[in-house]
Motif scaffolding. Structure first.
Motif, mmCIF file in Angstrom:
data_model
loop_
_atom_site.group_PDB
_atom_site.id
_atom_site.type_symbol
_atom_site.label_atom_id
_atom_site.label_comp_id
_atom_site.label_asym_id
_atom_site.label_seq_id
_atom_site.Cartn_x
_atom_site.Cartn_y
_atom_site.Cartn_z
ATOM 1 N N ASP A 1 4.456 -21.450 16.413
ATOM 2 C CA ASP A 1 4.500 -21.629 14.960
ATOM 3 C C ASP A 1 5.077 -20.403 14.273
ATOM 4 O OD1 ASP A 1 2.424 -19.909 15.442
ATOM 5 O OD2 ASP A 1 1.026 -20.833 14.036
ATOM 6 N N SER A 2 6.042 -19.765 14.929
ATOM 7 C CA SER A 2 6.681 -18.583 14.344
ATOM 8 C C SER A 2 7.582 -18.975 13.183
ATOM 9 C CB SER A 2 7.505 -17.844 15.409
ATOM 10 O OG SER A 2 6.662 -17.332 16.418
ATOM 11 N N VAL A 3 7.571 -18.159 12.132
ATOM 12 C CA VAL A 3 8.398 -18.392 10.955
ATOM 13 C C VAL A 3 9.790 -17.832 11.216
ATOM 14 C CG1 VAL A 3 8.630 -17.927 8.493
ATOM 15 C CG2 VAL A 3 6.368 -18.256 9.492
ATOM 16 N N ILE A 4 10.796 -18.481 10.685
ATOM 17 C CA ILE A 4 12.181 -18.037 10.887
ATOM 18 C C ILE A 4 12.359 -16.612 10.360
ATOM 19 C CG2 ILE A 4 13.113 -20.370 10.798
ATOM 20 C CD1 ILE A 4 13.969 -19.830 7.924
ATOM 21 N N PRO A 5 13.301 -15.859 10.902
ATOM 22 C CA PRO A 5 13.515 -14.470 10.465
ATOM 23 C C PRO A 5 14.181 -14.387 9.097
ATOM 24 C CG PRO A 5 15.155 -15.082 12.100
ATOM 25 C CD PRO A 5 14.179 -16.219 12.039
ATOM 26 N N SER A 6 14.116 -13.178 8.515
ATOM 27 C CA SER A 6 14.829 -12.836 7.270
ATOM 28 C C SER A 6 14.409 -13.676 6.066
ATOM 29 C CB SER A 6 16.349 -12.954 7.482
ATOM 30 O OG SER A 6 16.761 -12.062 8.497
ATOM 31 N N VAL A 7 13.157 -14.079 6.024
ATOM 32 C CA VAL A 7 12.607 -14.731 4.841
ATOM 33 C C VAL A 7 11.294 -14.037 4.487
ATOM 34 C CG1 VAL A 7 13.668 -16.983 5.214
ATOM 35 C CG2 VAL A 7 11.448 -16.482 6.258
ATOM 36 N N TYR A 8 10.903 -14.127 3.228
ATOM 37 C CA TYR A 8 9.668 -13.512 2.769
ATOM 38 C C TYR A 8 8.486 -14.433 3.044
ATOM 39 C CZ TYR A 8 12.659 -10.219 0.297
ATOM 40 O OH TYR A 8 13.597 -9.268 -0.010
ATOM 41 N N ASP B 1 -10.880 -15.536 -7.905
ATOM 42 C CA ASP B 1 -11.283 -15.514 -6.494
ATOM 43 C C ASP B 1 -10.100 -15.748 -5.561
ATOM 44 O OD1 ASP B 1 -10.828 -18.146 -7.151
ATOM 45 O OD2 ASP B 1 -12.526 -18.949 -6.028
ATOM 46 N N GLU B 2 -8.905 -15.368 -5.997
ATOM 47 C CA GLU B 2 -7.738 -15.548 -5.133
ATOM 48 C C GLU B 2 -6.914 -14.272 -5.057
ATOM 49 O OE1 GLU B 2 -3.708 -16.896 -7.229
ATOM 50 O OE2 GLU B 2 -5.121 -18.553 -7.068
ATOM 51 N N TYR B 3 -6.153 -14.140 -3.975
ATOM 52 C CA TYR B 3 -5.236 -13.017 -3.797
ATOM 53 C C TYR B 3 -4.018 -13.492 -3.014
ATOM 54 C CZ TYR B 3 -6.089 -8.281 -5.440
ATOM 55 O OH TYR B 3 -6.138 -7.153 -6.215
ATOM 56 N N SER B 4 -2.837 -13.015 -3.434
ATOM 57 C CA SER B 4 -1.589 -13.325 -2.742
ATOM 58 C C SER B 4 -1.011 -12.054 -2.144
ATOM 59 C CB SER B 4 -0.573 -13.947 -3.707
ATOM 60 O OG SER B 4 -1.050 -15.170 -4.244
ATOM 61 N N PHE B 5 -0.590 -12.122 -0.882
ATOM 62 C CA PHE B 5 -0.039 -10.962 -0.181
ATOM 63 C C PHE B 5 1.400 -11.256 0.240
ATOM 64 C CE2 PHE B 5 -4.616 -10.886 0.422
ATOM 65 C CZ PHE B 5 -4.936 -9.570 0.129
ATOM 66 N N LEU B 6 2.302 -10.355 -0.126
ATOM 67 C CA LEU B 6 3.715 -10.498 0.216
ATOM 68 C C LEU B 6 4.044 -9.669 1.455
ATOM 69 C CD1 LEU B 6 6.697 -11.290 -0.389
ATOM 70 C CD2 LEU B 6 6.816 -9.238 -1.829
ATOM 71 N N LEU B 7 4.531 -10.321 2.493
ATOM 72 C CA LEU B 7 4.976 -9.624 3.697
ATOM 73 C C LEU B 7 6.492 -9.476 3.651
ATOM 74 C CD1 LEU B 7 2.350 -11.501 4.672
ATOM 75 C CD2 LEU B 7 2.877 -10.361 6.820
ATOM 76 N N ARG B 8 6.963 -8.301 4.031
ATOM 77 C CA ARG B 8 8.402 -8.052 4.030
ATOM 78 C C ARG B 8 9.120 -9.022 4.958
ATOM 79 N NH1 ARG B 8 6.500 -2.556 3.760
ATOM 80 N NH2 ARG B 8 7.155 -1.622 1.787
ATOM 81 N N LYS B 9 10.360 -9.322 4.594
ATOM 82 C CA LYS B 9 11.103 -10.278 5.406
ATOM 83 C C LYS B 9 11.447 -9.724 6.780
ATOM 84 C CE LYS B 9 15.653 -9.163 3.407
ATOM 85 N NZ LYS B 9 16.802 -9.729 2.668
ATOM 86 N N SER B 10 11.325 -8.418 6.951
ATOM 87 C CA SER B 10 11.618 -7.804 8.249
ATOM 88 C C SER B 10 10.385 -7.692 9.140
ATOM 89 C CB SER B 10 12.202 -6.406 8.042
ATOM 90 O OG SER B 10 11.264 -5.572 7.371
ATOM 91 N N TYR C 1 2.659 -10.021 14.658
ATOM 92 C CA TYR C 1 2.307 -11.186 15.491
ATOM 93 C C TYR C 1 3.518 -12.082 15.774
ATOM 94 C CZ TYR C 1 -2.653 -10.120 14.834
ATOM 95 O OH TYR C 1 -3.887 -9.510 14.831
ATOM 96 N N ASN C 2 4.671 -11.448 15.909
ATOM 97 C CA ASN C 2 5.904 -12.211 16.146
ATOM 98 C C ASN C 2 6.128 -13.281 15.070
ATOM 99 O OD1 ASN C 2 6.717 -10.847 18.533
ATOM 100 N ND2 ASN C 2 5.182 -12.007 19.674
ATOM 101 N N ARG C 3 5.645 -12.976 13.860
ATOM 102 C CA ARG C 3 5.810 -13.849 12.689
ATOM 103 C C ARG C 3 5.122 -15.202 12.866
ATOM 104 N NH1 ARG C 3 9.777 -11.837 9.238
ATOM 105 N NH2 ARG C 3 10.200 -13.874 8.332
ATOM 106 N N ARG C 4 4.072 -15.240 13.653
ATOM 107 C CA ARG C 4 3.339 -16.491 13.848
ATOM 108 C C ARG C 4 2.477 -16.782 12.627
ATOM 109 N NH1 ARG C 4 0.301 -17.059 19.453
ATOM 110 N NH2 ARG C 4 -0.165 -19.046 18.411
ATOM 111 N N ASN C 5 2.697 -17.953 12.057
ATOM 112 C CA ASN C 5 2.011 -18.367 10.836
ATOM 113 C C ASN C 5 0.490 -18.298 10.976
ATOM 114 O OD1 ASN C 5 0.752 -19.989 8.785
ATOM 115 N ND2 ASN C 5 2.673 -21.038 8.434
ATOM 116 N N SER C 6 -0.037 -18.934 12.006
ATOM 117 C CA SER C 6 -1.483 -19.034 12.158
ATOM 118 C C SER C 6 -2.137 -17.677 12.380
ATOM 119 C CB SER C 6 -1.829 -19.973 13.318
ATOM 120 O OG SER C 6 -1.229 -19.529 14.527
ATOM 121 N N GLY D 1 -6.947 -19.834 3.534
ATOM 122 C CA GLY D 1 -5.642 -19.203 3.379
ATOM 123 C C GLY D 1 -4.506 -20.117 3.775
ATOM 124 N N ARG D 2 -3.362 -19.858 3.198
ATOM 125 C CA ARG D 2 -2.149 -20.605 3.547
ATOM 126 C C ARG D 2 -0.961 -19.659 3.462
ATOM 127 N NH1 ARG D 2 -3.363 -23.600 -1.849
ATOM 128 N NH2 ARG D 2 -5.248 -22.462 -1.304
#
Length: 367
Positions: free
Chosen positions: A16-23, A77-86, A90-95, A130-131
């Motif tokens: 379930d890895s996310v494609i590269p170069s996206v936020y 009661d919510e928080y959003s976290f932005l991960l860099r596209k680089s 976890y090898n960009r695994r969603n879960s 979380g999502r």
């Protein structure tokens, strides 16, 4: 063990890895927090201690995953976290990424509970879901955080008016709901001002604008020019002169020198990059307009808010649960706070460093 006959079950684990170069944005939400807040008697419409506990939990996530998470925004009661596209976390695994962030946040929330609520035992375990959502470019990311802050304003304006009608106006919750049905923002502002003398725009910025966490400059950067620049020019001119009489040796010398210069430049770039993300700032500011996203002419940072709230501040502040915003909203920062080591100890969200934001720029998107 991997070599047993049972190892075939791993074939059911789909990647379930996310494609590269996206936020990547991971948003967490409190599960059943209406019941949770009621059981712990959170202040209405906003409990500063509860919000600061959320902020401290998010700061822990930011510090734990420094280099991967560059920006976060929280409300209620919510928080959003932005991960860099680089990021390669976890090898960009969603879960894996999502569950790890939720776990870090929840554990920090429980761990820090007594610091913010020293007189209120934790009566039930808090939980968050979380999502992860994938965004293609900076503009969409900016629009996402604008959406969350706009939601903060809409919800807080409604809640502030609702609880003013209940707590100060003597209406039941059902009557307050009916009273606000179909009203627009201007009408809610009028109710607050005309009936209760509350100027909504003067309420705490943390309540109205939420909380933004961002990694920023470790120190002010020196703008080029001056003596140093002149010395560099002279040094370059000196190095341009041939040193060795043998042309072959001179060519080799220049090649070696170029490699050293490239290595030094790379090292300097790494150092400057580290400086850009050296301080975790807590801000209560507008992130919908251009000011937050546009670099200033001078990128010096005067005062940076501490990454976390001092324990000494929490002790004095939480004893009275940090008074409700209604009825005390008109006080100035000077009247309502006590200075403590450069920080407003009784009400840290009033600290000037949390309100000064101009010129941070899109360095928050550094890859």
């Amino acid at each position: 063990m991997a070599g047993t006959k049972f190892a075939y079950v791993r074939n059911f684990e789909l990647p379930d890895s996310v494609i590269p170069s996206v936020y990547l944005v991971v948003r967490i939400d409190g599960k059943g927090f209406h019941k949770f807040s009621a059981s712990h008697s959170f202040l209405k419409p906003n409990d500063p201690a509860a919000l600061e506990l959320m902020n401290e939990s998010a700061r822990y996530v930011m510090a734990s995953l420094k280099g991967h998470i560059s920006l976060a925004f929280g409300e209620s009661d919510e928080y959003s976290f932005l991960l860099r596209k680089s990021t390669t976390l976890y090898n960009r695994r969603n879960s894996k990424i999502t569950t790890h962030i939720v776990s870090l946040f929840t554990s920090a929330y429980v761990f820090n509970w007594n610091r913010f609520f020293p007189d209120t035992p934790l009566k039930m375990p808090p939980s968050f879901d979380g999502r992860m959502v994938v965004y293609p470019n900076e503009q969409v990311v900016r629009d996402y955080f604008s959406w969350r802050q706009a939601d903060t304003h809409i919800n807080n304006l409604y809640n502030t008016t609702f609880w003013a009608l209940v707590l100060q106006g003597g209406l039941t919750e059902q009557e307050a709901t009916k009273r606000l049905e179909g009203t627009v923002s201007a009408e809610k502002h009028e109710i607050l001002h005309e009936q209760f003398g509350i100027n909504y725009d003067r309420l705490e910025a943390m309540f109205r604008k939420g909380t933004t966490l961002v990694w920023t400059h470790a120190q002010a950067q020196t703008i080029g020019g001056g003596i140093d620049a002149e010395e560099d020019d002279a040094s370059d001119a000196e190095q341009a002169k041939p040193v060795l009489t043998n042309a072959k040796d001179e060519k080799l010398r220049i090649k070696i020198q170029a490699k050293r210069a490239a290595k030094q430049a790379k090292k300097q770039e790494k150092k400057e990059r580290k400086n850009l993300t050296g301080v975790l700032r807590t801000l209560h500011c507008d992130i919908i307009g251009d000011e937050f996203w546009t670099p200033a002419a001078s990128e010096a940072v005067s005062t940076a808010a501490p990454a976390s709230v001092p324990a000494s501040a929490l002790t004095s502040a939480t004893s009275s649960r940090w008074e409700s915003s209604i009825g005390d909203s008109e006080k100035t920062a000077t009247e309502a706070t006590v200075a403590d080591g450069g920080m407003t100890s009784s009400r840290p969200w009033k600290d000037p460093a949390r309100l000064q934001v101009a010129g941070l720029g899109t360095s928050v998107f550094l890859d």
